[in-house]
Write a protein that holds these residues in place. Structure first.
Motif: not given
Length: 137
Positions: A26-33
């Motif tokens: 989830f954290v990686i997804a937020a950073v990528l977004a």
């Protein structure tokens, strides 16, 4: 140490790893977004990056949880535990498949037609069908 206690510790560790995988995903997804938005890729690209990455981390987490459930069932095998494990695996398999369809946008059995090898096969079949129709006419 008793075997059941060892299995319980192993299952707990694996379940914690599953939770960590989902949270980190989830954290990686937020950073990528956020990075996609800052690069000016637009909201659609940002949303797609978020959705795909979160879906992938959930899928990986589900696989880890299934492994933990299998180990838990092995610790004290009984018919009831095996039935519960079967139900859990069935539910998680359906959930995993629906998430996979959501991420890829296609049914798993149609995925081969969307890959390069599948495109070659599909074109070959279509060409054969066209030539067979031309021969009949």
């Amino acid at each position: 140490m008793h075997t059941e206690g060892l299995f319980a510790i192993v299952v707990t560790v694996i379940e914690v790893i599953g939770v960590i995988v989902v949270v980190i995903g989830f954290v990686i997804a937020a950073v990528l977004a956020v990075r996609a938005l800052r690069r000016g890729a637009g909201g659609t690209a940002s949303y797609q990056a978020l959705r795909t990455t979160i879906g992938g981390s959930i899928l990986l987490g589900l696989e880890i949880f299934v492994a933990a459930d299998i180990i838990h069932t092995l610790s004290a095998p009984s018919f009831e535990d095996a039935a519960v494990l079967g139900l859990i695996v069935l539910i998680r398999t359906v959930l995993s498949m629906s998430i996979q369809i959501e991420i890829e946008g296609t049914l798993p059995w149609r995925r081969a037609l969307l890959t390069s090898g599948g495109e070659v096969v599909a074109r070959s079949i279509a060409n054969e069908a066209r030539s067979a129709r031309a021969d009949v006419q």
